[in-house]
Write a protein that holds these residues in place. Structure first.
Motif, PDB file in Angstrom:
ATOM      1  N   GLU A  92      49.154  30.701  36.908  1.00  0.00           N
ATOM      2  CA  GLU A  92      48.320  31.732  37.534  1.00  0.00           C
ATOM      3  C   GLU A  92      47.186  31.109  38.334  1.00  0.00           C
ATOM      4  O   GLU A  92      46.430  30.290  37.816  1.00  0.00           O
ATOM      5  CB  GLU A  92      47.745  32.654  36.457  1.00  0.00           C
ATOM      6  CG  GLU A  92      46.787  33.713  36.987  1.00  0.00           C
ATOM      7  CD  GLU A  92      47.457  34.635  37.981  1.00  0.00           C
ATOM      8  OE1 GLU A  92      46.993  34.681  39.132  1.00  0.00           O
ATOM      9  OE2 GLU A  92      48.435  35.297  37.611  1.00  0.00           O
ATOM     10  N   ARG A  93      47.103  31.500  39.601  1.00  0.00           N
ATOM     11  CA  ARG A  93      45.975  31.094  40.434  1.00  0.00           C
ATOM     12  C   ARG A  93      45.446  32.260  41.264  1.00  0.00           C
ATOM     13  O   ARG A  93      44.577  32.071  42.109  1.00  0.00           O
ATOM     14  CB  ARG A  93      46.384  29.953  41.382  1.00  0.00           C
ATOM     15  CG  ARG A  93      46.614  28.615  40.677  1.00  0.00           C
ATOM     16  CD  ARG A  93      45.352  28.106  40.021  1.00  0.00           C
ATOM     17  NE  ARG A  93      45.560  26.798  39.416  1.00  0.00           N
ATOM     18  CZ  ARG A  93      45.947  26.606  38.163  1.00  0.00           C
ATOM     19  NH1 ARG A  93      46.176  27.651  37.377  1.00  0.00           N
ATOM     20  NH2 ARG A  93      46.102  25.383  37.684  1.00  0.00           N
ATOM     21  N   GLY A  94      45.962  33.464  41.035  1.00  0.00           N
ATOM     22  CA  GLY A  94      45.474  34.636  41.748  1.00  0.00           C
ATOM     23  C   GLY A  94      44.083  35.017  41.303  1.00  0.00           C
ATOM     24  O   GLY A  94      43.649  34.692  40.191  1.00  0.00           O
ATOM     25  N   ALA A  95      43.369  35.736  42.172  1.00  0.00           N
ATOM     26  CA  ALA A  95      41.981  36.098  41.873  1.00  0.00           C
ATOM     27  C   ALA A  95      41.879  36.932  40.601  1.00  0.00           C
ATOM     28  O   ALA A  95      41.022  36.690  39.748  1.00  0.00           O
ATOM     29  CB  ALA A  95      41.382  36.852  43.059  1.00  0.00           C
ATOM     30  N   GLY A 136      43.982  37.160  38.010  1.00  0.00           N
ATOM     31  CA  GLY A 136      44.306  36.391  36.814  1.00  0.00           C
ATOM     32  C   GLY A 136      43.223  35.402  36.451  1.00  0.00           C
ATOM     33  O   GLY A 136      42.875  35.246  35.269  1.00  0.00           O
ATOM     34  N   MET A 137      42.677  34.700  37.455  1.00  0.00           N
ATOM     35  CA  MET A 137      41.613  33.737  37.181  1.00  0.00           C
ATOM     36  C   MET A 137      40.356  34.435  36.674  1.00  0.00           C
ATOM     37  O   MET A 137      39.659  33.919  35.797  1.00  0.00           O
ATOM     38  CB  MET A 137      41.301  32.935  38.441  1.00  0.00           C
ATOM     39  CG  MET A 137      42.455  32.056  38.915  1.00  0.00           C
ATOM     40  SD  MET A 137      43.003  30.849  37.680  1.00  0.00           S
ATOM     41  CE  MET A 137      41.572  29.770  37.604  1.00  0.00           C
ATOM     42  N   ASN A 138      40.072  35.615  37.202  1.00  0.00           N
ATOM     43  CA  ASN A 138      38.913  36.382  36.721  1.00  0.00           C
ATOM     44  C   ASN A 138      39.099  36.781  35.260  1.00  0.00           C
ATOM     45  O   ASN A 138      38.142  36.785  34.478  1.00  0.00           O
ATOM     46  CB  ASN A 138      38.703  37.622  37.589  1.00  0.00           C
ATOM     47  CG  ASN A 138      38.166  37.293  38.960  1.00  0.00           C
ATOM     48  OD1 ASN A 138      37.610  36.216  39.180  1.00  0.00           O
ATOM     49  ND2 ASN A 138      38.334  38.199  39.902  1.00  0.00           N
ATOM     50  N   ALA A 139      40.338  37.119  34.890  1.00  0.00           N
ATOM     51  CA  ALA A 139      40.606  37.494  33.508  1.00  0.00           C
ATOM     52  C   ALA A 139      40.376  36.305  32.573  1.00  0.00           C
ATOM     53  O   ALA A 139      39.794  36.454  31.487  1.00  0.00           O
ATOM     54  CB  ALA A 139      42.038  38.009  33.369  1.00  0.00           C
ATOM     55  N   MET A 140      40.820  35.116  32.969  1.00  0.00           N
ATOM     56  CA  MET A 140      40.604  33.931  32.145  1.00  0.00           C
ATOM     57  C   MET A 140      39.118  33.600  32.029  1.00  0.00           C
ATOM     58  O   MET A 140      38.627  33.236  30.954  1.00  0.00           O
ATOM     59  CB  MET A 140      41.376  32.750  32.730  1.00  0.00           C
ATOM     60  CG  MET A 140      42.882  32.855  32.553  1.00  0.00           C
ATOM     61  SD  MET A 140      43.766  31.319  32.950  1.00  0.00           S
ATOM     62  CE  MET A 140      43.591  31.281  34.728  1.00  0.00           C
ATOM     63  N   THR A 141      38.391  33.734  33.139  1.00  0.00           N
ATOM     64  CA  THR A 141      36.949  33.476  33.121  1.00  0.00           C
ATOM     65  C   THR A 141      36.231  34.452  32.198  1.00  0.00           C
ATOM     66  O   THR A 141      35.306  34.089  31.462  1.00  0.00           O
ATOM     67  CB  THR A 141      36.383  33.572  34.545  1.00  0.00           C
ATOM     68  OG1 THR A 141      37.048  32.619  35.387  1.00  0.00           O
ATOM     69  CG2 THR A 141      34.894  33.297  34.556  1.00  0.00           C
ATOM     70  N   ARG A 142      36.670  35.708  32.219  1.00  0.00           N
ATOM     71  CA  ARG A 142      36.059  36.730  31.357  1.00  0.00           C
ATOM     72  C   ARG A 142      36.250  36.396  29.884  1.00  0.00           C
ATOM     73  O   ARG A 142      35.317  36.513  29.084  1.00  0.00           O
ATOM     74  CB  ARG A 142      36.691  38.083  31.674  1.00  0.00           C
ATOM     75  CG  ARG A 142      36.172  39.246  30.817  1.00  0.00           C
ATOM     76  CD  ARG A 142      37.046  40.457  31.034  1.00  0.00           C
ATOM     77  NE  ARG A 142      38.408  40.185  30.616  1.00  0.00           N
ATOM     78  CZ  ARG A 142      39.475  40.770  31.157  1.00  0.00           C
ATOM     79  NH1 ARG A 142      39.338  41.622  32.149  1.00  0.00           N
ATOM     80  NH2 ARG A 142      40.685  40.481  30.696  1.00  0.00           N
ATOM     81  N   GLU A 143      37.467  35.966  29.504  1.00  0.00           N
ATOM     82  CA  GLU A 143      37.727  35.638  28.110  1.00  0.00           C
ATOM     83  C   GLU A 143      36.901  34.436  27.661  1.00  0.00           C
ATOM     84  O   GLU A 143      36.408  34.389  26.534  1.00  0.00           O
ATOM     85  CB  GLU A 143      39.217  35.357  27.917  1.00  0.00           C
ATOM     86  CG  GLU A 143      40.118  36.550  28.182  1.00  0.00           C
ATOM     87  CD  GLU A 143      39.735  37.760  27.352  1.00  0.00           C
ATOM     88  OE1 GLU A 143      39.617  37.618  26.127  1.00  0.00           O
ATOM     89  OE2 GLU A 143      39.535  38.843  27.939  1.00  0.00           O
ATOM     90  N   ARG A 144      36.752  33.454  28.548  1.00  0.00           N
ATOM     91  CA  ARG A 144      35.941  32.285  28.197  1.00  0.00           C
ATOM     92  C   ARG A 144      34.468  32.661  28.045  1.00  0.00           C
ATOM     93  O   ARG A 144      33.766  32.112  27.199  1.00  0.00           O
ATOM     94  CB  ARG A 144      36.123  31.195  29.241  1.00  0.00           C
ATOM     95  CG  ARG A 144      37.435  30.454  29.065  1.00  0.00           C
ATOM     96  CD  ARG A 144      37.685  29.467  30.180  1.00  0.00           C
ATOM     97  NE  ARG A 144      38.820  28.612  29.852  1.00  0.00           N
ATOM     98  CZ  ARG A 144      40.089  28.991  29.929  1.00  0.00           C
ATOM     99  NH1 ARG A 144      40.365  30.210  30.340  1.00  0.00           N
ATOM    100  NH2 ARG A 144      41.068  28.160  29.605  1.00  0.00           N
ATOM    101  N   ALA A 145      34.011  33.580  28.885  1.00  0.00           N
ATOM    102  CA  ALA A 145      32.625  34.041  28.767  1.00  0.00           C
ATOM    103  C   ALA A 145      32.405  34.746  27.430  1.00  0.00           C
ATOM    104  O   ALA A 145      31.354  34.573  26.794  1.00  0.00           O
ATOM    105  CB  ALA A 145      32.282  34.974  29.932  1.00  0.00           C
TER     106      ALA A 145
END
Length: 362
Positions: free
Chosen positions: A111-114, A116-125
């Motif tokens: 995944e490199r779409g905006a 999908g990447m936003n979802a991963m960033t949200r979980e890490r936050a």
């Protein structure tokens, strides 16, 4: 004329109307939902889960094992994407390619779409905020690298629409690379030719390129699709003739690429090597050795006889806690170095200098 002698036409007409309505209603009885209808499918059909797939097209080429990881890159600012979205009302082409690629087992899609990447960033936050339960495992160092990039691009053309063809082509401007799908044809025919390119993300080298095509002859004029009413009827790839022919062109191009990749041989440049200046030298140009940036010194070349990761592991073994050895100079590592330097009578710099590295190596 007596009442008995009058023609009874209205009554007969009413009876016929009733029978007609009954027939229509009888024809409407079979309206049950049908899942997996062949009329609603494209060549990109079925599903994929890891290396397994179900109901994939028999025409799709497959690989015994993946050749690497790949990310789908779609330029949503390009003119072709605007046409695809606004006039054809079609979803991103990457959605089709994701399914085809995974079903083929030739690449692992990352995944490199905006979104999908936003979802991963949200979980890490959320993990960093302390809100997640223990054991959620959303720390750093888990994202898989993308070895290759596959970027789609489409050029639309209508041979029967006069100036429309030129204006649509002008939106794209003849850009090279990526995915090229040219759509045009006669009153009752649409054709699509597609070009796929595969780029190595580490070097920027084009690894493969392929061309595919598809055609369909049982639908109406292309010009009708350019108007407002035509655009309003458009939907997904599975329920529009345009979507089906684009999907078929994608599959044909991908199949051609897989066939070439099975016999892949890396290109080499004799002499200076790949990216070292090439064999088509320019008169008066400086040799590559004089223009390349010097490599950063590491380890003993930089005056330090021990990598930081090894120093961290050594400090931990001696009782100076640096945390998990990661090769990064953080506060904990600096504090451990200062404590060790103090015990050894060395300057307490908190840095891994030559004297400290020598002491750790003893």
């Amino acid at each position: 004329m007596s009442a008995a002698q009058r023609p009874r036409v209205p009554g007969r007409m009413a009876a016929a109307a009733v029978l007609g309505v009954a027939a229509l209603l009888a024809g409407c009885e079979t309206t049950n939902m049908r899942m997996g209808s062949s009329e609603a499918k494209t060549v990109a059909t079925g599903s994929a889960a890891g290396a397994a797939n179900a109901n994939a097209s028999d025409a799709l080429e497959r690989c015994e094992s993946p050749l690497g990881t790949v990310s789908l890159i779609e330029n949503q600012q390009a003119g072709w994407y605007t046409i695809l979205r606004d006039q054809y009302r079609l979803p991103p082409t990457a959605n089709l390619l994701r399914l085809l690629v995974q079903q083929s087992n030739c690449f692992v899609v990352v995944e490199r779409g905006a979104a999908g990447m936003n979802a991963m960033t949200r979980e890490r936050a959320l993990m960093q905020s302390g809100e997640m339960r223990q054991g959620s495992q959303f720390g750093q160092g888990q994202v898989v690298a993308s070895d290759y990039g596959l970027s789609p691009e489409i050029v639309f053309q209508n041979n029967n629409a006069g100036g429309a063809s030129a204006s649509l082509g002008g939106l794209v401007g003849g850009r090279a690379g990526g995915l090229l799908a040219v759509i045009g044809g006669s009153l009752n025919t649409k054709e699509a030719s597609a070009l796929l390119t595969l780029i190595d993300n580490r070097s920027g080298v084009q690894v493969a390129a392929s061309e595919g095509s598809a055609s369909k002859t049982d639908f109406g004029a292309m010009g009708q699709l350019m108007g407002g009413s035509g655009g309003a009827r458009m939907g997904g790839y599975s329920n529009t003739a345009e979507g089906k022919v684009i999907a078929a062109a994608f599959m044909d191009a991908f199949n051609q690429m897989v066939i070439s990749l099975r016999n892949y041989k890396a290109q080499t440049v004799r002499g200076q090597g790949l990216g070292g200046g090439g064999r088509l030298g320019v008169d008066g140009a400086a040799p590559p050795a004089q223009t390349s940036a010097p490599r950063a010194a590491t380890g003993a070349q930089a005056g330090v006889a021990m990598p930081l990761r090894d120093a961290q592991a050594r400090l931990n073994a001696l009782g100076y806690n640096t945390g998990t050895p990661d090769g990064a100079m953080g506060q904990r590592t600096a504090a451990a170095l200062r404590a060790f330097q103090k015990d050894k009578g060395l300057p307490q710099s908190g840095r891994l200098d030559t004297a400290t590295a020598d002491a750790l190596a003893q």
